[in-house]
Design an enzyme around this catalytic site. Structure first.
Site, short mmCIF file in Angstrom:
data_model
loop_
_atom_site.label_atom_id
_atom_site.label_comp_id
_atom_site.label_asym_id
_atom_site.label_seq_id
_atom_site.Cartn_x
_atom_site.Cartn_y
_atom_site.Cartn_z
N LYS A 107 -32.15 -29.34 -7.43
CA LYS A 107 -31.62 -30.14 -6.58
C LYS A 107 -31.77 -31.34 -6.86
O LYS A 107 -31.11 -31.93 -6.67
CB LYS A 107 -33.18 -29.68 -5.51
CG LYS A 107 -33.17 -28.45 -4.79
CD LYS A 107 -33.71 -28.43 -3.53
CE LYS A 107 -33.84 -27.47 -3.31
NZ LYS A 107 -34.18 -25.99 -2.83
C1 LIG Z 1 -34.14 -24.95 -2.98
C2 LIG Z 1 -33.56 -24.03 -3.98
C3 LIG Z 1 -33.18 -22.57 -3.97
C4 LIG Z 1 -31.70 -22.13 -2.84
O1 LIG Z 1 -30.87 -23.29 -3.02
P1 LIG Z 1 -29.64 -22.58 -2.11
O2 LIG Z 1 -29.39 -24.01 -2.13
O3 LIG Z 1 -30.79 -23.78 -0.29
O4 LIG Z 1 -29.53 -21.11 -1.22
C5 LIG Z 1 -33.30 -21.62 -4.93
N1 LIG Z 1 -34.23 -21.83 -6.35
C6 LIG Z 1 -35.35 -23.26 -6.15
C7 LIG Z 1 -35.75 -23.35 -7.43
C8 LIG Z 1 -34.60 -23.87 -5.46
O5 LIG Z 1 -35.71 -24.91 -5.02
#
Ligand SMILES: *Cc1c(COP(=O)(O)O)cnc(C)c1O
Length: 430
Positions: A107
């Protein structure tokens, strides 16, 4: 580029307004009015461009002239300030590691890009501060805090449930200071989320300019397209159709990948791998969308039973199920399979997954079963150290703590304790 609300195609706004407000007044997610097309020539020669150049090419048509090209280039460069290695795990199976950023989860890219766009859009409006309000169950808060740290014109307020996030996660939220404030809520993650929702609807808070920083915001969602260009760049020379498996929770990441394909990137197939929260895999079997109660799992960043971005995936395919099904498959895996995979991949391939990456690996292998001549790649979305407890217990090994995490652990926690919505409101108005 204009963006319309998925609840009302007549409601159109600029990239700037969509990025500042996050969501349409009718609560619809914003979606680009048209799908840009990249030059075939650029795609054919993509390996000759740097990551920054590729990212800039991909994102520019979505922003148009709302950010000047030299400024946008600077934003992209600052966003991509760490590597995105593609690591071979097995024959025709690769991991795209997205966890080398400041908070060690994928993210970071979206948060860094969004913060810099907002900073650009607000720099002339000295009296107009924006407040990002987020509820976090763990990773989102840390990435948003780090991505927005020190960015002028923007305050960040993060609500987290007291005693329910890991030590590392709590430190990532509470030790930065400056424009980042952590509110430690005496309650659960759902309580935090309810308070945030209430604040967005509260007329008395209109003057505070609240916005959100989750993947419903286009400025956080769209830069995730970059990952798929990097994956393609790395595997193009193998000359095989490429399958990408994405561990999915809110489906923002995979939806960005599918957008990358729509604008011209030749990815053959997408696999959305979920944990026990299997609303989308069930939908792909029955065409009935029936969210059930959220289940807690080892891959907790994907504990989402009603993924907000799935409506965007349906929109990308004009709600034509047949077209969707030909490019998109979704499978669900439970914690037992996740742990077995962590163990197996470590023992046989000497590769250490995190629980989210393990779910992605499972999805990739299941799709490729009995298929030959594909290049498969799964996204590794978090560094294993973020889930050290479950990994160390199940794999009987010790994970070394990377520098990013060490420096956070030395910081001093600062948080304001709150127990009710009234206290949140009082804080926001002060
Ligand atoms: C947020 C997150 C996800 C999921 O991603 P999305 O875009 O919400 O589908 C997967 N793995 C990790 C480590 C995350 O922080």
């Amino acid at each position: 580029m204009k963006y319309y609300s998925l609840n009302n195609p007549q409601h159109n706004v600029s990239f700037k307004e969509a990025a500042i407000t996050g969501i349409a007044p009718d609560k619809g997610l914003y979606f680009p009015e048209s799908i840009p097309q990249l030059d075939a020539d650029f795609i054919e020669n993509v390996e000759n461009y740097s990551d920054t150049e590729v990212a800039l090419k991909a994102i520019t048509p979505f922003i148009g002239d709302e950010i000047p090209q030299d400024k946008l280039k600077q934003i992209v460069e600052e966003t991509l300030s760490f590597p995105f290695p593609v690591v071979k795990v097995e024959e025709d199976v690769y991991a795209l590691e997205l966890f080398h950023g400041p908070t060690m989860a994928f993210k970071d890219v979206g948060a860094r890009f969004m913060s810099r766009c907002l900073n650009y859009f607000t720099q002339d409006e000295t009296d107009k501060k924006i407040t990002i309000l987020v509820a976090t169950s763990g990773d989102t808060g840390g990435a948003v805090a780090s991505g927005f740290l020190g960015v002028e014109g923007i305050n960040v307020v993060i609500l987290y449930p007291s005693g329910k996030v890991s030590d590392v996660q709590e430190k990532q939220l509470t030790t930065l200071g400056q424009n980042i404030t952590a509110l430690e809520v005496n309650g659960t993650f759902d309580d935090c989320q309810d308070m945030v929702k209430k604040a967005f609807l509260d007329d008395e808070l209109k003057g505070v300019n609240l916005t959100s920083a989750n993947s419903i915001n286009i400025a956080r969602w769209l830069p995730q397209m970059f990952y798929y260009f990097f994956a393609y760049k790395a595997l193009k020379a193998k000359n095989k159709p490429i399958v990408v498996a994405v561990p999915s929770g809110n489906f923002g990441n995979i939806c960005a990948g599918m957008m990358a394909k729509k604008i011209g990137l030749p990815i053959a197939h997408f696999v959305a791998a979920t944990n026990a929260n299997d609303t989308v895999p069930r939908f792909m079997n029955s065409q009935e969308y029936v969210p059930s109660a959220t289940i807690e799992t080892l891959s907790n960043a994907m504990d989402v039973s009603n993924p907000s971005n799935f409506v965007r995936i349906l929109e990308l395919f004009d709600k034509q199920f047949g077209a969707l099904e030909s490019e998109f498959t979704s499978y669900s895996f439970d914690d037992k399979q996740t742990v077995e995979t962590l163990q197996k991949v470590y023992a046989e391939d000497e590769y250490l997954c995190d629980p989210h990456g393990a779910v992605g690996y499972l999805g990739l292998k299941k799709y490729l079963e009995g298929k030959k001549d594909y290049s498969g790649i799964f996204l590794e979305t978090a560094h294993p150290v973020k889930f050290a407890n479950s990994i160390e217990k199940n794999l009987k090994l010790k994970i070394e703590t990377p520098q990013q995490i060490k420096s956070v652990l030395n910081g001093t926690k600062k948080a304001i304790e709150i127990s009710s919505y009234e206290e949140l409101k009082e804080y926001l108005l002060s």
